[in-house]
Design an enzyme around this catalytic site. Structure first.
Site, short mmCIF file in Angstrom:
data_model
loop_
_atom_site.label_atom_id
_atom_site.label_comp_id
_atom_site.label_asym_id
_atom_site.label_seq_id
_atom_site.Cartn_x
_atom_site.Cartn_y
_atom_site.Cartn_z
N GLU A 45 11.22 47.07 43.95
CA GLU A 45 10.30 47.37 45.05
C GLU A 45 8.98 46.60 44.87
OE1 GLU A 45 10.61 51.45 47.29
OE2 GLU A 45 8.74 51.48 46.14
N HIS A 88 32.19 49.85 28.24
CA HIS A 88 33.56 50.12 28.72
C HIS A 88 33.62 50.05 30.24
CE1 HIS A 88 34.40 51.40 24.59
NE2 HIS A 88 33.17 51.89 24.64
N LYS A 95 13.66 52.60 58.00
CA LYS A 95 13.22 53.98 58.30
C LYS A 95 13.06 54.16 59.81
CE LYS A 95 10.64 54.68 53.97
NZ LYS A 95 9.31 54.96 53.36
#
Ligand code: F6P
Length: 546
Positions: free
Chosen positions: A358, A389, A512
């Site tokens: 950000e 893994h 948004k």
């Protein structure tokens, strides 16, 4: 918008104006020795390229760089005045150029003697006292709910910077959390998220902390709505008495009916992703206590001061930022993996993801010029050894070279034999991975293992893959603060090198806005419909309505 200048060169502008940048471009074209050779030629490389930073030790020896590389990088930091920018940030100068304000997260966690005269910091500091009083009341069993029963749970609602830092701190310092008080987190808009956080709790004994700097964030306000319904079902109209608002917009919290004494103010100049050391950390203070909380801040402050004072060649945050720029801008490595070899640091990668992406995910310099180089890397990760893994196959033999941060904790919580042995195995795996990435295995080495020729290529490891190791003595409030602040200062340092503003995030707004519009369209069929999702919306609606 005025920008600091260095010898007439815009510091808020593209980095290639700095002569060291051109030198690095030329240097990057030269074939650097393989890490095998670098260690063979200099067995003390790990000592020379290891740096102490307060209680942390940072090992850069497994990075693809020579002393010459380091020399050019340090020149770049000098020419871009990176330490100067970290200093200005700490003392509260107006470093957030596009929003015209200081970034006071550092000032907030400084002792009064270091930073003075910033009104919002004074307000923020005064809030620490109110937080401590309330947190102690809850921890001491003196906090009573509306029905008179003792408060024994806190549910923290918040997302992004209003969630990731506090959730990391509570998880990492779980050994310090109060046995009688439960602290839970809910960040998402998915009702399952809130339901899980409230499951088994009692409205009569639960406080809800609504944490949102803007107090406009859809997810947090929706979660608050849900929590208010849950509280009302339990304690009726007194529901609002069980809500604490944490915000930089107290007027909005008041407009939702929260009285002054239930609002903890966050200074506007504290960026969400840098906000653990403010009222955003209230739930952390409830969990670990005011004293331990201040130890986190003190640990952060130690790193802030070192980062703002040490010369680049001894400055861990700046050196890490330089290595990030070297990997990203000159060696074209698109991502950075964060792999903490500590279960209690499992939330660190997501926190660093926000701090870094950000802050550095920008395509424009402070002066609006094109940076003409790659900027923020994609940051991702998972705890070790689980990660081994999962995705280490790609790290070892994939076509992308991914620089990795490996983080180790020397002392575990318990020192019984099993724990010490477990810790040894963790660190042994970390060192093994750093070596396997760096030194690899050549085809001839594979052949000496008697591997059939047609499998040799499959079992060859190119090596020369970079990693940085950060060693912590233990996971305490102070060292956690140090680690978090190191990533913050490193990120701000990289932004200074590239001429970016690390303190704004304009890029989150469009999504948004569209979400609000599409959401309205979903609930109100006559509302604006998204033409690019007609079929998806039709199918969603039909599936939803069953
Ligand atoms: O959308 C991104 C963002 O604005 C982050 O920067 C911030 O940390 C998060 O959302 C939450 O914002 P707020 O604290 O205002 O609810």
């Amino acid at each position: 918008m005025s920008h600091p200048l260095d010898d007439g060169l815009p510091l808020g502008g593209p980095p290639h104006a700095a002569s060291a940048w051109t030198e690095l471009e030329d240097h990057a074209k030269s074939e650097l020795p393989h890490l095998r050779d670098l260690f063979a030629d200099d067995p003390s490389r790990d000592i020379r390229m290891g740096f102490e930073c307060a209680d942390l030790w940072i090992d850069l020896s497994h990075q693809n760089l020579t002393d010459e590389t380091m020399g050019f990088l340090v020149d770049l930091a000098t020419q871009r005045q990176v330490v100067g920018t970290l200093q200005k940030t700490l003392i509260g100068d107006t470093v957030n150029s596009t929003e015209g304000r200081p970034a006071v997260h550092g000032a907030m966690r400084s002792p009064r003697a270091v930073v003075q005269g910033l009104a919002e910091v004074e307000t923020g500091r005064a809030t620490f006292d109110r937080m401590a009083a309330l947190a102690s009341e809850i921890r001491d069993g003196e906090a009573r709910g509306a029905t008179g029963r003792t408060v024994d749970a806190v549910v923290h609602l918040g997302i992004g910077g209003s969630h990731l830092g506090p959730a990391l701190a509570v998880d990492a310092l779980r050994h310090l959390t109060h046995p009688r008080v439960e602290v839970r987190f809910s960040s998402g808009i998915d009702p399952d998220d809130l339901n899980e956080a409230l499951a088994g709790l009692d409205p009569e004994t639960t406080l809800v902390v609504a944490c949102s700097k803007s107090f406009t964030t859809l997810e947090t306000l929706a979660a608050l709505d849900g929590a208010m319904t849950w509280l009302s079902n339990g304690i009726g109209e007194a529901a609002i008495d069980h809500v604490i608002g944490v915000t930089a917009a107290p007027e909005r919290a008041r407009s939702l009916g929260l009285p002054e004494e239930q609002i903890l103010e966050v200074p506007l100049g504290v960026g969400g992703r840098f906000s653990l050391g403010s009222a955003v950390g209230f739930s952390v203070m409830v969990a670990i206590g005011p004293e331990a909380f201040h130890e986190v801040l003190e640990g952060m402050h130690v790193i802030d001061v070192l980062s703002a004072a040490e010369p680049p060649e001894e400055n861990a945050a700046v050196l890490l930022a330089l290595v990030d720029v070297w990997n990203r801008c000159f060696l074209e490595r698109g991502s950075l993996a964060i792999v903490p070899y500590a279960h209690r640091l499992r939330l660190l990668p997501t926190h660093v993801q926000q701090v870094s992406m950000e802050s550095l995910g920008k395509g424009v310099c402070q002066n609006s010029d094109d940076p003409e180089t790659a900027t923020g890397p994609v940051v991702w990760g998972a705890p070790g050894t689980d990660a081994q893994h999962a995705f280490f196959q790609l790290l070892h033999q994939g076509t992308d070279v991914v620089p990795v941060d490996l983080i180790a904790v020397a002392r575990s919580l318990t020192d019984d034999d099993r724990s010490v042995h477990g810790q040894d195995l963790l660190v042994a795996n970390l060192i093994a991975q750093a070596d396997a990435l760096a030194f690899g295995r050549t085809p001839d080495e594979v052949r000496t293992e008697g591997v059939p020729e047609d499998l040799v290529a499959h079992q060859t490891f190119p090596g020369n893959r970079p990693s940085t190791t950060i060693l912590m003595p233990e996971l305490s409030p102070s060292t956690l603060g140090q680690l978090i602040a190191l990533y913050e200062n490193r990120t701000i340092g990289m932004a200074a090198l590239l001429g970016l503003n690390p303190f704004d995030q304009w890029g989150v707004e469009l999504g948004k806005e569209l979400a609000t519009r599409i959401g309205d369209g979903l609930t109100n069929r006559d509302g604006a419909q998204d033409p690019s999702a007609t079929e998806l919306l039709r199918r969603y609606r039909s599936l939803r309505e069953g």
